[in-house]
Design a protein around this motif. Sequence first.
Motif, PDB file in Angstrom:
ATOM      1  N   GLY A  17      -4.078  -2.853  -5.249  1.00 37.48           N
ATOM      2  CA  GLY A  17      -4.163  -1.479  -4.473  1.00 37.48           C
ATOM      3  C   GLY A  17      -3.330  -1.336  -3.560  1.00 37.48           C
ATOM      4  N   THR A  18      -1.917  -1.737  -3.904  1.00 37.56           N
ATOM      5  CA  THR A  18      -1.160  -1.632  -2.601  1.00 37.56           C
ATOM      6  C   THR A  18      -0.449  -0.207  -2.272  1.00 37.56           C
ATOM      7  OG1 THR A  18      -0.197  -3.965  -3.385  1.00 37.56           O
ATOM      8  CG2 THR A  18       1.208  -2.859  -1.882  1.00 37.56           C
ATOM      9  N   ILE A  19      -0.461   0.244  -1.228  1.00 35.88           N
ATOM     10  CA  ILE A  19       0.124   1.427  -0.877  1.00 35.88           C
ATOM     11  C   ILE A  19       1.091   1.029   0.365  1.00 35.88           C
ATOM     12  CG2 ILE A  19      -0.324   3.804   0.350  1.00 35.88           C
ATOM     13  CD1 ILE A  19      -3.090   3.506  -1.240  1.00 35.88           C
ATOM     14  N   PRO A  20       2.082   1.485   0.380  1.00 41.02           N
ATOM     15  CA  PRO A  20       2.935   1.468   1.873  1.00 41.02           C
ATOM     16  C   PRO A  20       2.766   2.392   2.868  1.00 41.02           C
ATOM     17  CG  PRO A  20       4.249   2.489  -0.083  1.00 41.02           C
ATOM     18  CD  PRO A  20       2.821   2.171  -0.652  1.00 41.02           C
ATOM     19  N   VAL A  21       2.515   1.745   4.000  1.00 46.44           N
ATOM     20  CA  VAL A  21       2.476   2.510   5.053  1.00 46.44           C
ATOM     21  C   VAL A  21       3.548   2.175   6.244  1.00 46.44           C
ATOM     22  CG1 VAL A  21       0.942   3.186   6.834  1.00 46.44           C
ATOM     23  CG2 VAL A  21      -0.013   2.546   4.775  1.00 46.44           C
ATOM     24  N   GLN A  22       4.467   3.191   6.468  1.00 50.03           N
ATOM     25  CA  GLN A  22       5.762   2.800   6.979  1.00 50.03           C
ATOM     26  C   GLN A  22       6.324   1.648   6.980  1.00 50.03           C
ATOM     27  OE1 GLN A  22       4.249   3.225  11.218  1.00 50.03           O
ATOM     28  NE2 GLN A  22       4.031   5.201  10.989  1.00 50.03           N
ATOM     29  N   SER A  23       6.552   0.466   7.588  1.00 46.31           N
ATOM     30  CA  SER A  23       7.169  -0.722   6.833  1.00 46.31           C
ATOM     31  C   SER A  23       6.084  -1.635   6.599  1.00 46.31           C
ATOM     32  CB  SER A  23       8.150  -1.234   8.256  1.00 46.31           C
ATOM     33  OG  SER A  23       7.168  -1.479   9.383  1.00 46.31           O
ATOM     34  N   ARG A  24       4.965  -1.437   6.270  1.00 50.90           N
ATOM     35  CA  ARG A  24       3.873  -2.382   5.847  1.00 50.90           C
ATOM     36  C   ARG A  24       3.074  -1.770   4.855  1.00 50.90           C
ATOM     37  NH1 ARG A  24       0.383  -3.933  11.133  1.00 50.90           N
ATOM     38  NH2 ARG A  24      -0.115  -5.436   9.839  1.00 50.90           N
ATOM     39  N   PHE A  27      -3.799  -2.806   1.370  1.00 54.15           N
ATOM     40  CA  PHE A  27      -4.379  -3.264   0.344  1.00 54.15           C
ATOM     41  C   PHE A  27      -5.604  -2.634   0.098  1.00 54.15           C
ATOM     42  CE2 PHE A  27      -1.590  -6.570   1.590  1.00 54.15           C
ATOM     43  CZ  PHE A  27      -0.426  -6.426   0.629  1.00 54.15           C
ATOM     44  N   THR A  28      -5.813  -1.680  -1.215  1.00 53.23           N
ATOM     45  CA  THR A  28      -6.975  -0.938  -1.094  1.00 53.23           C
ATOM     46  C   THR A  28      -7.970  -1.538  -2.248  1.00 53.23           C
ATOM     47  OG1 THR A  28      -5.867   0.800  -2.598  1.00 53.23           O
ATOM     48  CG2 THR A  28      -5.896   1.067  -0.031  1.00 53.23           C
ATOM     49  N   ILE A  29      -7.634  -2.410  -3.097  1.00 56.18           N
ATOM     50  CA  ILE A  29      -8.490  -2.838  -4.203  1.00 56.18           C
ATOM     51  C   ILE A  29      -9.698  -3.094  -3.908  1.00 56.18           C
ATOM     52  CG2 ILE A  29      -7.844  -5.340  -4.095  1.00 56.18           C
ATOM     53  CD1 ILE A  29      -7.968  -2.958  -7.101  1.00 56.18           C
ATOM     54  N   GLY A  30     -10.129  -3.679  -2.545  1.00 57.47           N
ATOM     55  CA  GLY A  30     -11.466  -3.906  -2.097  1.00 57.47           C
ATOM     56  C   GLY A  30     -12.461  -2.597  -2.218  1.00 57.47           C
ATOM     57  N   GLU A  31     -11.960  -1.560  -1.933  1.00 58.88           N
ATOM     58  CA  GLU A  31     -12.503  -0.425  -2.099  1.00 58.88           C
ATOM     59  C   GLU A  31     -12.971  -0.165  -3.548  1.00 58.88           C
ATOM     60  OE1 GLU A  31     -11.325   4.299  -2.297  1.00 58.88           O
ATOM     61  OE2 GLU A  31     -10.106   3.261  -0.837  1.00 58.88           O
ATOM     62  N   LYS A  49      -1.397 -11.120  -7.292  1.00 57.28           N
ATOM     63  CA  LYS A  49      -0.665 -11.506  -6.118  1.00 57.28           C
ATOM     64  C   LYS A  49       0.531 -10.605  -6.118  1.00 57.28           C
ATOM     65  CE  LYS A  49      -2.966 -15.560  -5.705  1.00 57.28           C
ATOM     66  NZ  LYS A  49      -3.504 -15.881  -4.610  1.00 57.28           N
ATOM     67  N   PHE A  50       0.865 -10.334  -4.718  1.00 53.10           N
ATOM     68  CA  PHE A  50       1.947  -9.523  -4.579  1.00 53.10           C
ATOM     69  C   PHE A  50       3.129  -9.921  -4.904  1.00 53.10           C
ATOM     70  CE2 PHE A  50       4.984  -7.400  -1.790  1.00 53.10           C
ATOM     71  CZ  PHE A  50       4.542  -6.028  -1.638  1.00 53.10           C
ATOM     72  N   GLY A  51       3.932  -9.230  -5.929  1.00 55.93           N
ATOM     73  CA  GLY A  51       5.139  -9.760  -6.084  1.00 55.93           C
ATOM     74  C   GLY A  51       5.389 -10.510  -7.255  1.00 55.93           C
ATOM     75  N   ALA A  52       4.178 -10.697  -7.954  1.00 60.71           N
ATOM     76  CA  ALA A  52       4.251 -11.583  -9.152  1.00 60.71           C
ATOM     77  C   ALA A  52       4.807 -11.132 -10.398  1.00 60.71           C
ATOM     78  CB  ALA A  52       2.838 -11.862  -9.522  1.00 60.71           C
ATOM     79  N   TYR A  53       5.509 -12.229 -10.947  1.00 62.03           N
ATOM     80  CA  TYR A  53       6.140 -11.675 -12.446  1.00 62.03           C
ATOM     81  C   TYR A  53       4.869 -12.547 -13.451  1.00 62.03           C
ATOM     82  CZ  TYR A  53      10.145 -11.237  -9.600  1.00 62.03           C
ATOM     83  OH  TYR A  53      11.037 -10.721  -8.547  1.00 62.03           O
ATOM     84  N   VAL A  54       5.227 -12.218 -14.676  1.00 59.34           N
ATOM     85  CA  VAL A  54       4.456 -12.718 -15.560  1.00 59.34           C
ATOM     86  C   VAL A  54       4.376 -14.144 -15.660  1.00 59.34           C
ATOM     87  CG1 VAL A  54       5.984 -12.740 -17.545  1.00 59.34           C
ATOM     88  CG2 VAL A  54       3.599 -12.255 -18.210  1.00 59.34           C
ATOM     89  N   SER A  55       5.587 -14.835 -15.319  1.00 60.75           N
ATOM     90  CA  SER A  55       5.702 -16.316 -15.303  1.00 60.75           C
ATOM     91  C   SER A  55       4.493 -16.846 -14.561  1.00 60.75           C
ATOM     92  CB  SER A  55       7.246 -16.953 -15.186  1.00 60.75           C
ATOM     93  OG  SER A  55       7.573 -16.318 -13.948  1.00 60.75           O
ATOM     94  N   LYS A  56       4.544 -16.241 -13.364  1.00 56.14           N
ATOM     95  CA  LYS A  56       3.510 -16.604 -12.313  1.00 56.14           C
ATOM     96  C   LYS A  56       2.083 -16.414 -12.857  1.00 56.14           C
ATOM     97  CE  LYS A  56       1.828 -17.749  -8.216  1.00 56.14           C
ATOM     98  NZ  LYS A  56       1.829 -19.117  -7.798  1.00 56.14           N
ATOM     99  N   HIS A 208       4.626   2.169  -6.195  1.00 60.20           N
ATOM    100  CA  HIS A 208       3.210   2.069  -5.991  1.00 60.20           C
ATOM    101  C   HIS A 208       2.306   3.509  -5.987  1.00 60.20           C
ATOM    102  CE1 HIS A 208       4.396  -1.749  -4.195  1.00 60.20           C
ATOM    103  NE2 HIS A 208       3.599  -2.215  -4.988  1.00 60.20           N
ATOM    104  N   PRO A 209       1.293   3.653  -6.560  1.00 58.94           N
ATOM    105  CA  PRO A 209       0.451   4.737  -6.781  1.00 58.94           C
ATOM    106  C   PRO A 209       0.239   5.009  -5.344  1.00 58.94           C
ATOM    107  CG  PRO A 209      -0.376   3.368  -8.542  1.00 58.94           C
ATOM    108  CD  PRO A 209       0.624   2.643  -7.469  1.00 58.94           C
ATOM    109  N   SER A 210      -0.051   6.200  -5.095  1.00 58.29           N
ATOM    110  CA  SER A 210      -0.654   6.919  -3.793  1.00 58.29           C
ATOM    111  C   SER A 210      -2.294   6.779  -3.788  1.00 58.29           C
ATOM    112  CB  SER A 210      -0.416   8.291  -3.326  1.00 58.29           C
ATOM    113  OG  SER A 210      -1.020   9.137  -4.544  1.00 58.29           O
TER     114      SER A 210
END
Length: 234
Positions: A17-24, A27-31, A49-56, A208-210
């Motif tokens: 549930g990643t949403i960019p906020v300024q330079s950070r 993570f909203t998935i818990g909601e 995992k943030f940044g994961a590829y299918v191999s990971k 990323h979605p809003s």
Amino acid sequence: MMNFADICIYGDSLMKGTIPVQSRYKFTIGEYLDRLTQRLPLKIVNRAKFGAYVSKGESMLRQDLERSNTARYTLLEYGGNDCNFDWAAISADPDGEHRPKTPLDAFLRTLEGMADALLEAGSQPVLMTLPPIDAEKYLDSICADARCDRRNILHWLGDANMIYRYHELYSSSIEKLAIRRGLPIVDVRTRFLDKHNYRSLISEDGIHPSQSGYDIMYSAFNELLSTLAIPRIA
């Protein structure tokens, strides 16, 4: 093999549930998981995992299966990072040949192998289309990196929407794989495409979605739950 969860999620930053906020990032998935588990007797394990590829994802899944960790249903959500490019390398050599982080054939082969491993272990794999990106916003995000020259990147792309089209290629290929193998799929993408406020559904980084976009994703999962014989939430 005993299931350790009703649903297990393997994916990248989307399923956090990643949403960019300024330079950070926040993570909203818990909601969203709370909204599911508060109304349904579900045990959900999120291995995204943030940044994961299918191999990971494949490596994590194999390790879990070796430990006999399976779920009734396992969501596989990958592709957004796999279809990306080394934009700094493209900027440095805009006339060169550049391949995505995970070429499409390797991506599909790995994703299908994960689905096969899950079926063998007694877990039902579920695939997912990718929510669309905003190519212009994403190009702006790419070019915020001092190593990336916009003119050079556009020279290689041909036009900014080539980023969108390549992303679409991976998403449509996931859908075709699901159809070919008879696997359930969460069709997130089409829920975005007819919206007149489309750009507001994508965060400023373009990928990323809003918050409103994640609400649309949630509705797609809600609909899928009803087809998996799990009570639908209100």
